[in-house]
Write a protein that holds these residues in place. Structure first.
Motif, PDB file in Angstrom:
ATOM      1  N   ALA A 284       0.823  -1.210   0.000  1.00  0.00           N
ATOM      2  CA  ALA A 284       0.000   0.000   0.000  1.00  0.00           C
ATOM      3  C   ALA A 284       0.855   1.257   0.000  1.00  0.00           C
ATOM      4  CB  ALA A 284      -0.934  -0.013   1.211  1.00  0.00           C
ATOM      5  N   THR A 288       0.971   3.861  -3.427  1.00  0.00           N
ATOM      6  CA  THR A 288       0.470   5.230  -3.321  1.00  0.00           C
ATOM      7  C   THR A 288       1.606   6.246  -3.343  1.00  0.00           C
ATOM      8  OG1 THR A 288       0.413   4.943  -0.908  1.00  0.00           O
ATOM      9  CG2 THR A 288      -1.633   4.596  -2.113  1.00  0.00           C
ATOM     10  N   LEU A 292       2.299   9.178  -6.366  1.00  0.00           N
ATOM     11  CA  LEU A 292       2.436  10.613  -6.097  1.00  0.00           C
ATOM     12  C   LEU A 292       3.763  11.143  -6.630  1.00  0.00           C
ATOM     13  CD1 LEU A 292       1.031  10.744  -2.453  1.00  0.00           C
ATOM     14  CD2 LEU A 292       0.002  11.808  -4.465  1.00  0.00           C
ATOM     15  N   GLY A 310       5.052   1.432  -8.503  1.00  0.00           N
ATOM     16  CA  GLY A 310       3.643   1.354  -8.128  1.00  0.00           C
ATOM     17  C   GLY A 310       2.963   0.101  -8.632  1.00  0.00           C
ATOM     18  N   TYR A 314       1.029  -3.231  -6.796  1.00  0.00           N
ATOM     19  CA  TYR A 314      -0.201  -3.974  -7.070  1.00  0.00           C
ATOM     20  C   TYR A 314       0.043  -5.478  -6.999  1.00  0.00           C
ATOM     21  CZ  TYR A 314      -3.382  -0.244  -8.579  1.00  0.00           C
ATOM     22  OH  TYR A 314      -4.230   0.829  -8.617  1.00  0.00           O
ATOM     23  N   ALA A 425      -5.853   1.265  -1.003  1.00  0.00           N
ATOM     24  CA  ALA A 425      -4.645   1.784  -1.641  1.00  0.00           C
ATOM     25  C   ALA A 425      -4.683   1.569  -3.150  1.00  0.00           C
ATOM     26  CB  ALA A 425      -3.405   1.115  -1.047  1.00  0.00           C
ATOM     27  N   VAL A 428      -6.975   4.260  -4.740  1.00  0.00           N
ATOM     28  CA  VAL A 428      -6.299   5.567  -4.745  1.00  0.00           C
ATOM     29  C   VAL A 428      -5.205   5.593  -5.801  1.00  0.00           C
ATOM     30  CG1 VAL A 428      -4.858   7.130  -3.384  1.00  0.00           C
ATOM     31  CG2 VAL A 428      -6.838   6.035  -2.327  1.00  0.00           C
ATOM     32  N   THR A 429      -4.459   4.508  -5.889  1.00  0.00           N
ATOM     33  CA  THR A 429      -3.376   4.441  -6.874  1.00  0.00           C
ATOM     34  C   THR A 429      -3.913   4.421  -8.293  1.00  0.00           C
ATOM     35  OG1 THR A 429      -2.054   3.222  -5.255  1.00  0.00           O
ATOM     36  CG2 THR A 429      -1.287   3.187  -7.525  1.00  0.00           C
ATOM     37  N   LEU A 432      -4.430   7.987  -9.218  1.00  0.00           N
ATOM     38  CA  LEU A 432      -3.157   8.679  -9.454  1.00  0.00           C
ATOM     39  C   LEU A 432      -2.454   8.160 -10.711  1.00  0.00           C
ATOM     40  CD1 LEU A 432      -1.865   8.723  -5.760  1.00  0.00           C
ATOM     41  CD2 LEU A 432      -2.759  10.667  -7.059  1.00  0.00           C
ATOM     42  N   THR A 433      -2.578   6.858 -10.974  1.00  0.00           N
ATOM     43  CA  THR A 433      -1.944   6.291 -12.167  1.00  0.00           C
ATOM     44  C   THR A 433      -2.510   6.907 -13.429  1.00  0.00           C
ATOM     45  OG1 THR A 433      -1.527   4.194 -11.024  1.00  0.00           O
ATOM     46  CG2 THR A 433      -1.455   4.167 -13.429  1.00  0.00           C
TER      47      THR A 433
END
Length: 664
Positions: A284, A288, A292, A310, A314, A425, A428-429, A432-433
């Protein structure tokens, strides 16, 4: 040939190609390129044959004892299950594409023979890790990859950035390898064997006495090799190496080795609930934090490097919820589109003459200069952002679906806390991805300004492989969950409705918000003259990689440009941007906690060595030298002096004898 014989040839052929390439590199340079490409291509073909014969059915096992080693024997063993068969095909495919691409990318590099041989050796080591059925033999391939990465990342060794990056990659991965080695010995001691099948049998029968300790020790090595928090800092700096090396390391070898290792020995980790929670938290934080950081990078290769970290998060997240099928599925999908992203980035860098997204955003019609890279990178970025029907959607949703099942209590492979951690997580990722993927695409291909420079058309060997890798990036996900379930423990890989809607929804939100921010920042930037933008405070960081290709001079691609006022990442991250741009200062923390104390200790040791130990040594040597000098003064060569000294000594001895006799 039997399947076992073919499997032995798969890692052996690239190894022989590497040895032959090194031997003939100077005497017969015309054979270097065929020896780089053909053995790897043959290994790919044989790996595909092995996969077809294995068919996801019962594992192929074979072993022969290397040498008697006491109570725990070491064996040259093969253990090829569905996971191994498919991962070997991925390794062969990416390595072949990298070798073909490199023939054009480094066509005039004088060090190409050694480079090609190292890539072949790297490939051979990864294939050994994939097929090995013995943990000590696996460790051999594991360590060879670390050595090869040191040389390949430092290919442009004339630049200080490349030297520092190669050393950092080697030291950080070795830092994790020390507890990893201890964990392997502890695991073999408990299981009574280094054979993977025996270890899994011992776990099934409850034969592990220290499962938590063993799992945590092994996780340290995985964190180093697969660039997971907190040992991920070497991977962004490894961009100092040639772009094909980045594609190889990030897509199919080295960083995938840790994930594959956990997948193969997942029951060992499932034996400890604490280890699964630690793995979930590590995943996680990794996914994340790296997302960022990717949103704040200016160097196109560093964006992709943090993206790799990142996506590996996963994979480890899927393993943390006990679904190795989802983890390996994403490993395969990610391997294809990430190799494509890096190789396409190399073409873009060649055309733009820079690694900087800020500089690219000031170039008009760059996409017209590189149509092959433009279209294939668009496909790869959509796969990365998990937009259906591209491959990343299916594999990423399988990870989120597995996390949802554990979080809601539908499966008991891992603690519910691990499921919720990975699920939140992961969502959220995903947001952002999509944000940093669309940011990269907009800055690279939608730039406005002067016409992009024309550096000539890229070699066919560099552009053809992009289309080869675009096929699995587009199709492998859509086909895998229907065609390949037998290779994934027979588990259904069909995306679940809940996570599919949530994952796709947050990805679309991330993309739309980033696009809106880009439009807004472009409108603001249009009002500010370019000359009013302050120069980047860090100054020039070296020649760009494109110059290395054009002029055959080694270079590092992180050039500093004036900050781009149209960069949507600055608007989206706000005050967090400057912290994310430097990886949240983790390198500075390590410098304060480890580097400086070690340097201070080294300074103290040097002082003690030079001022204390050497003083003693010099004193011990000076005393005999002084005595020798005094004795030399008595050696005058005058016979009368010698006779006088002899008589004087005799008198002294006689007087002493008399005094002693009288006293007695």
């Amino acid at each position: 040939m039997t399947t076992t014989t073919l499997a032995v040839l798969v890692p052996l052929l690239p190894f022989l190609g590497a040895a032959a390439g090194l031997l003939l590199g100077r005497t017969a340079p015309g054979f270097v390129r065929p020896l780089a490409v053909l053995p790897t291509l043959a290994a790919l073909a044989l790996a595909a044959v092995v996969a077809v014969r294995q068919g996801g059915d019962h594992a192929v096992d074979a072993a022969t004892e290397l040498t008697p080693t006491g109570s725990v024997p070491i064996e040259l063993a093969l253990h090829i299950d569905g996971f191994a068969a498919l991962v070997a095909v991925l390794v062969g495919l990416v390595a072949t594409c990298v070798q073909i691409y490199s023939t054009g990318y480094l066509r005039d590099d004088p060090r190409y023979p050694s480079y090609a041989a190292l890539v072949s050796l790297f490939t051979s080591a990864m294939l050994l890790v994939v097929y090995s059925g013995d943990l000590m033999v696996l460790l051999v391939g594991w360590e060879i990859m670390g050595i090869c990465s040191y040389f390949l990342v430092g290919h442009y060794w004339e630049t200080p950035e490349a030297r520092a990056a190669s050393l950092k990659a080697f030291l950080v991965t070795k830092l994790g390898d020390v507890p990893f080695l201890i964990g392997l010995f502890a695991l073999a001691t408990d299981a009574g064997s280094f054979r993977i099948t025996s270890v899994l049998g011992a776990v099934a029968s409850g034969g592990l006495d220290h499962p938590t300790l063993i799992a945590l020790l092994l996780l340290a090595g995985v964190a180093g090799k697969s660039a997971q928090f907190p040992l991920h800092t070497w991977l962004p700096d490894a961009m100092a190496g040639p772009t094909p090396v980045s594609a190889l390391i990030h897509a199919a070898t080295m960083v995938a080795a840790g994930v594959y290792f956990i997948a193969r020995l997942l029951p060992v980790f499932e034996a400890s609930q604490a280890a699964m929670v630690v793995l979930a938290v590590m995943a996680a934080v990794t996914m994340t934090g790296s997302a960022l950081a990717a949103l704040a990078q200016d160097d196109i290769k560093r964006v992709l490097a943090y993206s790799t970290i990142g996506q590996l998060g996963y994979m480890t997240g899927a393993l943390a919820v006990g679904d190795r099928g989802a983890a390996v599925f994403h490993l395969l999908s990610h391997g294809a589109f990430k190799a494509l992203l890096f190789l396409a980035a190399g073409v873009i860098i060649h055309a733009a003459g820079t690694n900087s997204l800020a500089a690219m955003s000031r170039m008009g019609h760059l996409r017209d200069r590189v149509p092959d890279a433009y279209w294939t990178m668009t496909v790869a970025l959509l796969a990365l952002a998990a937009i259906p029907p591209f491959s990343g959607f299916f594999s990423k949703e399988s990870v989120l679906g597995a996390a949802e099942h554990v979080a809601t209590g539908h499966t008991e492979h891992a603690p519910g806390a691990a499921g919720w951690t990975v699920l939140v997580a992961g969502l959220v990722t995903a947001l952002l991805t999509a944000a940093y993927a669309i940011r990269l695409w907009l800055l690279a291909f939608r730039g406005r300004g002067a016409e992009a420079p024309d550096h000539g058309r890229q070699p066919l060997t560099m552009t053809a492989v992009l289309w080869v890798l675009a096929v699995p990036s587009l199709a492998v996900g859509a086909l895998a969950y229907r065609v390949l379930p037998d290779w994934f423990d027979g588990r259904d890989l069909t995306p679940t409705p809940t996570t599919s809607v949530l994952g796709t929804g947050v990805a679309l939100v991330g993309g739309i918000v980033t696009y809106a921010a880009w439009r807004h920042t472009n409108a603001l930037a249009a009002r500010v003259p370019l000359g009013a933008v302050a120069a980047h405070p860090e100054g020039d960081a070296g020649q760009v990689e494109a110059e290395a290709i054009a002029s055959h001079k080694p270079a590092y691609g992180d050039v500093a440009y004036a900050p781009d006022p149209a960069d949507p990442g600055r608007l989206l991250l706000g005050p967090l941007h400057r912290h994310a741009a430097v990886g949240f200062h983790l390198d500075a923390v390590y410098t304060a906690l480890f580097v400086r104390p070690v340097q201070a200790g080294a300074t103290l040791v040097r002082f003690l060595d030079r001022e204390v130990v050497e003083t003693y040594v010099r004193g011990a040597g000076a005393l005999p030298r002084l005595l020798g000098a005094a004795v030399r003064r008595a050696q005058t060569g005058n016979l009368q002096t010698y006779v006088s000294a002899l008589l004087a000594g005799t008198v002294v001895l006689v007087v002493a004898a008399v005094l002693v006799a009288t006293g007695a």
